[in-house]
Scaffold this motif. Structure first.
Motif, PDB file in Angstrom:
ATOM      1  N   ARG A  74       0.848  -1.195   0.000  1.00 43.84           N
ATOM      2  CA  ARG A  74       0.000   0.000   0.000  1.00 43.84           C
ATOM      3  C   ARG A  74       0.880   1.240   0.000  1.00 43.84           C
ATOM      4  N   ARG A  75       0.453   2.255  -0.737  1.00 42.91           N
ATOM      5  CA  ARG A  75       1.260   3.453  -0.925  1.00 42.91           C
ATOM      6  C   ARG A  75       0.475   4.706  -0.543  1.00 42.91           C
ATOM      7  N   SER A  76       1.166   5.676  -0.046  1.00 43.28           N
ATOM      8  CA  SER A  76       0.573   6.981   0.232  1.00 43.28           C
ATOM      9  C   SER A  76       1.669   8.021   0.061  1.00 43.28           C
ATOM     10  N   GLN A  77       1.250   9.276  -0.088  1.00 46.03           N
ATOM     11  CA  GLN A  77       2.238  10.322  -0.352  1.00 46.03           C
ATOM     12  C   GLN A  77       1.734  11.668   0.137  1.00 46.03           C
ATOM     13  N   ILE A  78       2.680  12.538   0.412  1.00 47.10           N
ATOM     14  CA  ILE A  78       2.407  13.936   0.725  1.00 47.10           C
ATOM     15  C   ILE A  78       3.401  14.781  -0.055  1.00 47.10           C
ATOM     16  N   PHE A  79       3.075  16.053  -0.223  1.00 45.29           N
ATOM     17  CA  PHE A  79       3.932  16.982  -0.949  1.00 45.29           C
ATOM     18  C   PHE A  79       4.305  18.137  -0.029  1.00 45.29           C
ATOM     19  N   LEU A  80       5.572  18.519  -0.066  1.00 39.94           N
ATOM     20  CA  LEU A  80       6.085  19.586   0.782  1.00 39.94           C
ATOM     21  C   LEU A  80       6.809  20.616  -0.074  1.00 39.94           C
ATOM     22  N   ALA A  81       6.398  21.876   0.023  1.00 40.02           N
ATOM     23  CA  ALA A  81       7.218  22.933  -0.558  1.00 40.02           C
ATOM     24  C   ALA A  81       8.578  22.918   0.142  1.00 40.02           C
ATOM     25  N   MET A  82       9.608  23.451  -0.507  1.00 38.66           N
ATOM     26  CA  MET A  82      10.949  23.383   0.069  1.00 38.66           C
ATOM     27  C   MET A  82      10.996  24.075   1.429  1.00 38.66           C
ATOM     28  N   SER A  83      10.324  25.219   1.559  1.00 42.06           N
ATOM     29  CA  SER A  83      10.308  25.920   2.841  1.00 42.06           C
ATOM     30  C   SER A  83       9.551  25.103   3.891  1.00 42.06           C
ATOM     31  N   THR A  84       8.498  24.413   3.486  1.00 43.85           N
ATOM     32  CA  THR A  84       7.757  23.563   4.417  1.00 43.85           C
ATOM     33  C   THR A  84       8.593  22.359   4.820  1.00 43.85           C
ATOM     34  N   ALA A  85       9.361  21.814   3.876  1.00 39.21           N
ATOM     35  CA  ALA A  85      10.244  20.691   4.191  1.00 39.21           C
ATOM     36  C   ALA A  85      11.276  21.093   5.232  1.00 39.21           C
ATOM     37  N   ASP A 124       0.335  28.222   2.492  1.00 40.39           N
ATOM     38  CA  ASP A 124      -0.660  28.603   1.494  1.00 40.39           C
ATOM     39  C   ASP A 124      -2.012  27.975   1.851  1.00 40.39           C
ATOM     40  N   ASN A 125      -2.569  27.140   0.983  1.00 34.23           N
ATOM     41  CA  ASN A 125      -3.883  26.550   1.256  1.00 34.23           C
ATOM     42  C   ASN A 125      -3.783  25.139   1.814  1.00 34.23           C
ATOM     43  N   ARG A 126      -2.654  24.796   2.410  1.00 39.43           N
ATOM     44  CA  ARG A 126      -2.441  23.448   2.932  1.00 39.43           C
ATOM     45  C   ARG A 126      -2.118  23.492   4.419  1.00 39.43           C
ATOM     46  N   ARG A 127      -2.643  22.511   5.114  1.00 35.42           N
ATOM     47  CA  ARG A 127      -2.310  22.305   6.519  1.00 35.42           C
ATOM     48  C   ARG A 127      -1.654  20.940   6.684  1.00 35.42           C
ATOM     49  N   TYR A 128      -0.668  20.893   7.556  1.00 34.75           N
ATOM     50  CA  TYR A 128       0.029  19.648   7.854  1.00 34.75           C
ATOM     51  C   TYR A 128      -0.066  19.404   9.359  1.00 34.75           C
ATOM     52  N   TYR A 129      -0.574  18.258   9.729  1.00 33.98           N
ATOM     53  CA  TYR A 129      -0.714  17.895  11.136  1.00 33.98           C
ATOM     54  C   TYR A 129       0.311  16.814  11.469  1.00 33.98           C
ATOM     55  N   LEU A 130       1.145  17.086  12.458  1.00 33.00           N
ATOM     56  CA  LEU A 130       2.174  16.151  12.895  1.00 33.00           C
ATOM     57  C   LEU A 130       1.755  15.596  14.252  1.00 33.00           C
ATOM     58  N   ASP A 131       1.565  14.305  14.333  1.00 29.40           N
ATOM     59  CA  ASP A 131       1.104  13.666  15.565  1.00 29.40           C
ATOM     60  C   ASP A 131       2.001  12.477  15.892  1.00 29.40           C
ATOM     61  N   LEU A 132       2.708  12.586  17.022  1.00 27.53           N
ATOM     62  CA  LEU A 132       3.444  11.437  17.533  1.00 27.53           C
ATOM     63  C   LEU A 132       2.447  10.600  18.318  1.00 27.53           C
ATOM     64  N   LYS A 133       2.215   9.366  17.870  1.00 32.37           N
ATOM     65  CA  LYS A 133       1.164   8.543  18.443  1.00 32.37           C
ATOM     66  C   LYS A 133       1.732   7.206  18.924  1.00 32.37           C
ATOM     67  N   GLU A 134       0.906   6.528  19.717  1.00 34.62           N
ATOM     68  CA  GLU A 134       1.278   5.212  20.224  1.00 34.62           C
ATOM     69  C   GLU A 134       0.068   4.293  20.136  1.00 34.62           C
ATOM     70  N   GLN A 145      -1.714  15.660   5.483  1.00 35.76           N
ATOM     71  CA  GLN A 145      -1.791  16.849   4.638  1.00 35.76           C
ATOM     72  C   GLN A 145      -3.239  17.059   4.222  1.00 35.76           C
ATOM     73  N   THR A 146      -3.750  18.269   4.439  1.00 34.99           N
ATOM     74  CA  THR A 146      -5.130  18.580   4.063  1.00 34.99           C
ATOM     75  C   THR A 146      -5.170  19.884   3.301  1.00 34.99           C
ATOM     76  N   ILE A 147      -6.239  20.069   2.551  1.00 35.73           N
ATOM     77  CA  ILE A 147      -6.517  21.324   1.867  1.00 35.73           C
ATOM     78  C   ILE A 147      -7.491  22.108   2.731  1.00 35.73           C
ATOM     79  N   THR A 148      -7.196  23.396   2.983  1.00 38.08           N
ATOM     80  CA  THR A 148      -8.000  24.174   3.918  1.00 38.08           C
ATOM     81  C   THR A 148      -9.444  24.321   3.468  1.00 38.08           C
ATOM     82  N   ARG A 149      -9.699  24.304   2.167  1.00 39.85           N
ATOM     83  CA  ARG A 149     -11.077  24.463   1.678  1.00 39.85           C
ATOM     84  C   ARG A 149     -11.738  23.124   1.393  1.00 39.85           C
ATOM     85  N   GLY A 150     -11.269  22.078   2.027  1.00 47.22           N
ATOM     86  CA  GLY A 150     -11.839  20.760   1.815  1.00 47.22           C
ATOM     87  C   GLY A 150     -11.024  19.975   0.807  1.00 47.22           C
TER      88      GLY A 150
END
Length: 302
Positions: A74-85, A124-134, A145-150
């Motif tokens: 199974r595969r998934s991906q996110i995209f990061l602008a260089m400044s966001t990276a 910009d129009n993207r939010r990134y949520y970082l959660d350390l979970k157990e 990674q989510t888009i602010t307008r849905g």
């Protein structure tokens, strides 16, 4: 980013061999010609997962695509602008320090939602949520990674033990390619306001991952609507409007009026001035006296 990486539906089958669909149903081996240029790539094997960090470039700038491939394919991906990276890299250091300070997992002390530490990044129009979970399988960092307008949410899950290795790989790429996202760096023109009868029109110039755009909003007491015009078609948009203005001006005058040519030229000059904010019009052309500049953004008004 679905905006930044909109042309990257196809992942090289040489790099990502196996199933052709990711968990979200995106076709990775669709055979489409990618619009992005791949500048560099790194592969990490962390526990049972493989992670690919690809530096890519398109007409909007540079960005990093992070792809996760699980043991089941199974595969998934996110995209990061260089400044966001770069911001993500810094967060990885703080998350790793926090993780090191934790004792052995204790099922009795785990929060109900499993979250041990959380942060949020906004670009910009993207939010990134970082959660350390157990959970029962251990501790991990989930990056959503989510888009602010849905829109669809995409996420990757990084085993906590691999955060330092992931950070170091990200740092190497940022050292080589920098943290500049590219794109337009100048000052955008101020917004303008036009009132006609009981209507208000607002012209706002903005920028997002797709580039520069003009938002034209029509606002009345009980009505509001807006259109968005990309910068690349401003000149054509202006020319079409100027053509209609010229034709209607001639239609309202007698056929033998000697002023027809002058009126058409005057309207064309006005249209050129109206497009000067970013469409390549004549900066010296006069603007209508009932168009006012303002500061602020359209979302605060409508």
């Amino acid at each position: 980013m679905s905006d930044i990486g909109s042309g990257d539906e196809g992942i090289s089958s040489q790099k990502y061999h196996g199933q052709s669909m990711d968990a979200g149903g995106n076709n990775f081996d669709s055979g489409q010609q990618p619009q992005e240029q791949e500048l560099a790539t790194k592969m990490l094997q962390i526990q049972s997962k493989r992670f690919y960090l690809d530096v890519k470039q398109n007409r909007r700038g540079r960005f990093i695509k992070v792809a996760e491939i699980g043991a089941d394919g199974r595969r998934s991906q996110i995209f990061l602008a260089m400044s966001t990276a770069a911001e993500f890299r810094d967060h990885l250091s703080s998350f790793s320090d926090f993780y090191s300070s934790l004792g052995p997992p204790n099922p009795d002390n785990v929060p109900d939602d499993g979250k041990l530490k959380s942060e949020m990044m906004l670009k910009d129009n993207r939010r990134y949520y970082l959660d350390l979970k157990e959970n029962s399988r251990g501790r991990f960092l989930r990056v959503s990674q989510t888009i602010t307008r849905g829109g669809p949410r995409s996420q990757v899950a990084l085993p906590a033990q691999g955060m330092i290795e992931f950070r170091d790989a990200l740092t190497d790429l940022l050292d080589d390619f920098g943290t500049d996202d590219g794109g337009f760096k100048g000052e955008l023109p101020e917004g303008r306001h036009l009132r006609v009868d009981n209507k208000n029109f607002y012209f706002d110039i903005g920028q997002n991952n797709r580039g520069i755009y003009m938002k034209v909003s029509e606002v009345k007491s009980n009505f509001r609507t807006a259109i968005t015009v990309p910068e690349k078609c401003w000149t054509r948009f202006r020319d079409i409007l100027a053509d209609y203005c010229d034709k209607m001006c001639r239609a309202h005058q007698p056929a033998d009026s000697h002023q027809t040519g002058a009126s058409g030229a005057g309207l064309a000059g006005y249209a050129g001035g109206a497009g000067a904010g970013g469409a390549g019009g004549d900066q010296s052309a006069p603007l209508s006296s009932n168009i006012d500049t303002f500061t602020g953004s359209a979302p605060n008004r409508i």
